[in-house]
Design a protein around this motif. Structure first.
Motif, PDB file in Angstrom:
ATOM      1  N   THR A  34       0.698  -1.300   0.004  1.00 59.93           N
ATOM      2  CA  THR A  34      -0.032  -0.071   0.015  1.00 59.93           C
ATOM      3  C   THR A  34       0.746   1.309   0.053  1.00 59.93           C
ATOM      4  N   GLU A  36       3.887   1.361  -1.117  1.00 55.36           N
ATOM      5  CA  GLU A  36       4.586   1.937  -2.534  1.00 55.36           C
ATOM      6  C   GLU A  36       3.608   2.170  -3.391  1.00 55.36           C
ATOM      7  N   ARG A  37       2.379   1.872  -3.340  1.00 59.03           N
ATOM      8  CA  ARG A  37       1.398   2.266  -4.558  1.00 59.03           C
ATOM      9  C   ARG A  37       1.067   3.771  -4.203  1.00 59.03           C
ATOM     10  N   ALA A  38       1.269   4.185  -3.074  1.00 59.63           N
ATOM     11  CA  ALA A  38       1.097   5.700  -2.524  1.00 59.63           C
ATOM     12  C   ALA A  38       2.252   6.473  -2.976  1.00 59.63           C
ATOM     13  N   ALA A  40       4.317   5.596  -5.328  1.00 56.62           N
ATOM     14  CA  ALA A  40       4.182   5.697  -6.675  1.00 56.62           C
ATOM     15  C   ALA A  40       3.339   6.744  -7.420  1.00 56.62           C
ATOM     16  N   THR A  41       2.124   6.722  -6.732  1.00 54.47           N
ATOM     17  CA  THR A  41       1.210   7.822  -7.065  1.00 54.47           C
ATOM     18  C   THR A  41       1.692   9.276  -6.881  1.00 54.47           C
ATOM     19  N   ASP A  42       2.047   9.377  -5.845  1.00 56.61           N
ATOM     20  CA  ASP A  42       2.742  10.568  -5.115  1.00 56.61           C
ATOM     21  C   ASP A  42       3.667  11.045  -6.248  1.00 56.61           C
ATOM     22  N   GLU A  43       4.637  10.083  -6.673  1.00 53.87           N
ATOM     23  CA  GLU A  43       5.830  10.487  -7.416  1.00 53.87           C
ATOM     24  C   GLU A  43       5.315  10.937  -8.854  1.00 53.87           C
ATOM     25  N   ALA A  44       4.236  10.065  -9.222  1.00 53.46           N
ATOM     26  CA  ALA A  44       3.655  10.338 -10.577  1.00 53.46           C
ATOM     27  C   ALA A  44       3.119  11.677 -10.762  1.00 53.46           C
ATOM     28  N   THR A  45       2.269  11.910  -9.761  1.00 53.22           N
ATOM     29  CA  THR A  45       1.433  13.268  -9.612  1.00 53.22           C
ATOM     30  C   THR A  45       2.609  14.528  -9.296  1.00 53.22           C
TER      31      THR A  45
END
Length: 218
Positions: A34, A36-38, A40-45
């Motif tokens: 969870t 790591e997904r968060a 990755a989402t923060d990094e992509a944003t």
């Protein structure tokens, strides 16, 4: 209790402890996934936002163009509070230490807004350099040829390395000289002068002695 009974209880306790450990490990794995997904989402944003575009920009102007209006206004306010200090006292952007351009805050804003980049001043059609080109060459050279090194005075000569009109009145051709050394350049027959694109001036005497002066780095 018999030895066999005690052994059975020990096995049961060990099994229960193992099951508890497995549950804890599974929960830890789920929490890590969870996170790591968060992340990755923060990094992509972030990468897709102004900060990421500015951070990965290849040059300052691209970074300014990628920043938000709020960020640009904050930078402008900072420069205004110092009377433009960084651009008034050191008005240049550099690549590999060589002078690229003279600028100020309004010109920097225009270049960022229009994506034009910063460049040396345009060439002058006639023999005498225009005001912008004159300032550029004097700021680049600052001092005279090797062996002299006196500051190029405001009224000192800007000499065409390749004589005009064969050589253009453009940033790569004029050289700043102290007045007496400008005369010496033309009167010392056989001495050779070579000007590099970054303003480095190499002087070779009649006896083959070679010396060079490089404009102070920016």
């Amino acid at each position: 209790m018999t030895a066999g009974g005690r052994a059975d209880r020990a096995v049961d306790a060990a099994g229960a402890a193992l099951l508890t450990a497995q549950h804890a490990i599974g929960r830890a794995h789920r929490l890590v996934a969870t996170a790591e997904r968060a992340a990755a989402t923060d990094e992509a944003t972030w990468q897709a936002g102004p900060g990421g575009r500015a951070g990965t920009a290849g040059d300052t102007l691209t970074a300014l163009a990628a920043a938000t209006d709020q960020h640009r206004q904050a930078l402008a306010a900072l420069l205004a509070r110092t009377a433009g200090g960084g651009l008034t006292d050191r008005p240049r952007l550099a690549l590999t230490g060589a002078l690229l351009a003279l600028t100020d805050l309004p010109a920097l804003r225009r270049a960022a807004d229009h994506g034009t980049g910063l460049h040396p001043p345009a060439a002058t059609a006639g023999y005498t350099p225009g005001a912008a080109l004159d300032r550029h060459v004097r700021a680049r050279d600052r001092r005279c040829l090797p062996g002299c090194r006196r500051p190029v005075p405001r009224g000192g000569h800007l000499d065409h390395h390749t004589p005009w009109p064969a050589g253009p009145t453009a940033a790569g051709n004029p050289v700043g000289y102290f007045t007496t050394d400008h005369r010496g350049k033309h009167q010392a027959s056989g001495w050779r002068h070579h000007l590099a694109p970054d303003g480095t001036l190499t002087l070779t005497t009649l006896t083959g002695l070679t010396t060079a002066t490089t404009p102070p780095p920016y």
